[in-house]
Design an enzyme around this catalytic site. Structure first.
Site, PDB file in Angstrom:
ATOM      1  N   GLU A  22       1.646   3.330   2.338  1.00 31.23           N
ATOM      2  CA  GLU A  22       2.551   3.391   3.485  1.00 31.23           C
ATOM      3  C   GLU A  22       3.740   2.458   3.273  1.00 31.23           C
ATOM      4  OE1 GLU A  22       2.821   5.940   6.575  1.00 31.23           O
ATOM      5  OE2 GLU A  22       0.991   5.653   5.423  1.00 31.23           O
TER       6      GLU A  22
ATOM      7  N   ASP B 195       0.854  -1.188   0.000  1.00 31.23           N
ATOM      8  CA  ASP B 195       0.000   0.000   0.000  1.00 31.23           C
ATOM      9  C   ASP B 195       0.890   1.238   0.000  1.00 31.23           C
ATOM     10  OD1 ASP B 195       1.000   0.037   2.575  1.00 31.23           O
ATOM     11  OD2 ASP B 195      -0.915  -0.378   3.552  1.00 31.23           O
TER      12      ASP B 195
END
Length: 701
Positions: A85, A83
């Site tokens: 992050e 993702d």
């Protein structure tokens, strides 16, 4: 060749190492290794909002050792979470390890299985700088807004408060809902309800009055019958009436299964069905994704990545699920045409919905290898996924109109013609007011029914329900505020800051929370505007695809924020919002006033309201009803430095009694001492003389 693979968690590192075997060294970064230091703004506003990153305190030795490993390795793979992050963590690692950002060294695993890991390792790519910039834009904006807004709120209300880009919107939703409830004026209305049978069938069924002889709509939701007098008048007209079936309408309806889970729906269903808070749900889901030791299988990840808002599933997973359905339920439980669910427009479609990584592995087959929470969450994920592939439920509906003295009653019901997916799973509903339809006996036009009872029932319109953690998450998602990775943090923050408190499952705003919201609504309305924040999220999402420049995006929203903040500071110079202080029964020994609870740098304390004439303060002690088993003193609640509660004698240091077990209001029937509650919901007597009395805690009815 030696290859270094860097992941985020030790559990995942261990499992991936097992799949990759010799020649690979797999290490865990334990999340971020570099971030914006908290002690300062760490963003150069004057020079294109350049972030000033630094190695996170305490990770310096880890980074030094990691550099040595990277220097010795022939190749380094960055395998952090799939993702934004995770992409940012890989980018930070690449910068710290002096890796070439153009190298194809980024790998992702949608599932931690042998197949999933091999698939990820076979398709390395370069770090996606657009994804990195999307994360950086959010991080920088959050820092700019939080760092400048929190001191303003703290100065105007009280020390130690925080405000932010998303948390303040979530708090406003809770506060606005509370204001709706306060402003709500209930309306009285009545329903006329009959209990009838169709002899010789003895089972009674319900019918509700829907129309009078003049054709007026008397359905309860129309609130036509508004008083007891109105209801009694109708009941009198129905006295002695004959109830005859006027019409019978049969039909069919199809009930389709719900989609597989995304992050928000998993949290909502776990709350409704299991009473799990979001943090507990995500902890179990993370463990299931990273891998658990399953008897007979070794260590394996049982579900796909659990932070997602995509409803897409792979065709391989669909085929495996279909094979299980065919084998277990038969061909009629598989739809003729595969069902595809449409993902929301602003969702990120980088990876799949949450599903079992191996659909043929049933919850019961792995139950012995899982913790209770892991099993419950895996069962939810597995059943929801399999059900989403199954045939719809077919229901036969029945609507009966019944006439009595010119009045018309309705009775509705259904029967299941084909259970379809409901043979396995049905979603829980928040709509507790919706009455469950019951089966009706066979009826035909002209049947004369027997009246068992007829009565008027009083009702009042109900205010909107307070938010729960689940419904607040749903509201944030529907309004496009926040993203899957932030929902838990948002609710945790507004709770930890005491902006809201829990009343059962419901969120109730505190006076402090309302003061913060009212201040922001008045002075910085955009910060707590749902539509504005949603548009900001949409614009930030466009950075993912390279459609928007992240520096331009930060500048646009920062300029929009800074000017009203500076104006608010000028307008409120010297102004302090005073909160109502909570009075206690504790008497100030210096002046006799009742002391109040205040909040300082180190938490809550007692203070005399007579300040500055009387400056007396003392620690806040929560007294329980229990007595010390050793000296008879009061048992008080204390806190560790981490905020964990424990209990001790108020006569400390003269008495050293201490326990982690919660004191109860009950006393021991043998020796009369206070009982305490330990794990397993058991009350016990702590008497050192060996009383030994125990009893289970009675369950609430």
């Amino acid at each position: 060749m030696s290859k270094l693979v860097i992941v985020e968690s030790p559990a995942k590192a261990k499992n991936i190492k097992g799949y990759l075997g010799a020649g690979y060294d797999v290490v865990a970064s334990m999340g971020h290794v570099r971030d914006l230091p908290a002690a300062r703004l760490s963003v150069d506003v004057e020079h294109n909002f350049e972030p000033k990153y630094a190695i996170i305190k305490g990770k310096e030795n880890f980074v030094r050792d990691l550099k040595k490993k990277a220097d010795k390795a022939d190749y380094v793979y960055l395998a952090t979470d799939p993702d934004r992050e995770g992409e940012a963590i890989s980018w930070h690692l690449a910068n710290l390890l002096d890796l070439n950002l153009s190298d194809k060294n980024r790998v992702t695993f949608n599932e931690i299985t042998k197949t999933g890991v091999k698939k990820g390792m076979s398709a390395p790519r370069a770090i996606d700088i657009d994804l990195v910039n999307a994360q950086q834009a959010r991080r920088i904006l959050d820092r700019l807004i939080g760092y400048k807004l929190s001191p303003f709120v703290s100065q105007k209300i009280r020390r130690g408060l925080s405000a932010g880009r998303v948390q303040s919107v979530a708090l406003r939703l809770v506060v606005d809902r509370e204001n709706e409830i306060r402003a709500f004026v209930p309306e009285e209305y009545w329903s006329i309800d009959a209990k009838l049978t169709n002899p010789p069938d003895r089972k009674a069924f319900s019918a509700v009055l829907v129309e009078d002889p003049e054709g007026n709509n008397l359905k309860p939701e129309k609130k036509y019958v508004q008083s007891k007098e109105d209801a009694d008048y109708i009941l009198a007209q129905l006295d002695g009436a004959e109830y005859v079936v006027k019409s019978v309408k049969k039909g069919t309806r199809k009930k389709s299964p719900t989609p597989p889970f995304i992050t928000s729906t998993l949290q909502q269903e776990a709350s409704r069905r299991l009473s799990f808070q979001a943090k507990r749900t995500m902890k179990a889901a993370q463990e299931l994704y990273e891998g658990v030791d399953v008897q007979g299988m070794g260590t394996v990840g049982l579900i796909t990545y659990m932070r997602t808002d995509s409803l897409r599933i792979s065709e391989e997973a669909r085929a495996a699920g279909n094979a299980y359905i065919l084998k277990t339920y038969g061909e009629k439980y598989l739809p003729a045409k595969p069902r595809y669910f449409k993902t929301r427009g602003n969702a990120q479609d980088g990876h799949e919905a949450i599903r079992p990584s191996m659909p043929n592995v049933t919850p019961d087959s792995v139950k012995a290898s899982l913790t209770s929470d892991q099993y419950k969450i895996y069962k939810l994920v597995w059943e929801r996924f399999i059900a989403s592939l199954m045939e719809a439920c077919q229901q036969e509906t029945l609507k009966v109109e019944i006439e009595a003295n010119g009045f018309l009653f309705n009775a509705t019901g259904y029967s299941v013609k084909f259970d379809g997916f409901t043979a396995l799973y049905e979603e829980k509903s928040d709509d507790t007011a919706k009455a469950a339809e019951a089966p009706l006996p066979p009826m035909k036009v002209g049947d004369v029914l027997k009246l068992r009872s007829l009565q008027g029932n009083q009702h009042f319109t109900q205010p909107p329900a307070r938010y729960t953690e689940a419904s607040l998450t749903k509201a944030l998602e529907e309004n496009g505020v926040g993203r899957p990775s932030t929902y838990v943090t948002i609710t945790s923050t507004i709770l930890s800051k005491e902006y809201v408190v829990r009343d059962g499952k419901q969120f109730v705003p505190t006076e402090l929370g309302e003061a913060v919201t009212n201040l922001l609504k008045d002075k910085l309305p955009n910060i707590v505007n749902v539509k504005y924040t949603s548009k900001m999220e949409d614009d930030l999402d466009k950075i993912d695809s390279g459609a928007k420049d992240y520096i331009d995006m930060i500048r646009l929203y920062y300029d929009d924020f800074e000017a009203p903040l500076e104006k608010a500071k000028r307008e409120m110079q010297g102004v302090k919002i005073k909160l109502k202080e909570e009075e206690t029964d504790e008497i100030c020994e210096k002046c006799g006033r009742k002391m109040v609870i205040k909040v300082g740098r180190f938490g809550k304390f007692l203070a005399c309201p007579g300040y500055p004439e009387c400056k007396n303060t003392k620690p806040l002690v929560t007294k329980t009803k229990a007595k010390c088993p050793e000296c008879g003193g009061d048992i008080i609640e204390k806190k560790t430095k981490k905020g964990t509660s424990f209990y001790g004698c108020s006569n400390y240091p003269n008495c050293h009694f201490m326990t982690w077990d919660m004191p109860s209001d009950d006393v021991c029937p043998k020796c009369g001492k206070s009982l305490f509650r330990r794990k397993g919901n058991v009350l016990y007597c702590p008497d050192k003389e060996g009383c030994g009395f125990t009893k289970p805690v009675p369950r609430k009815k």
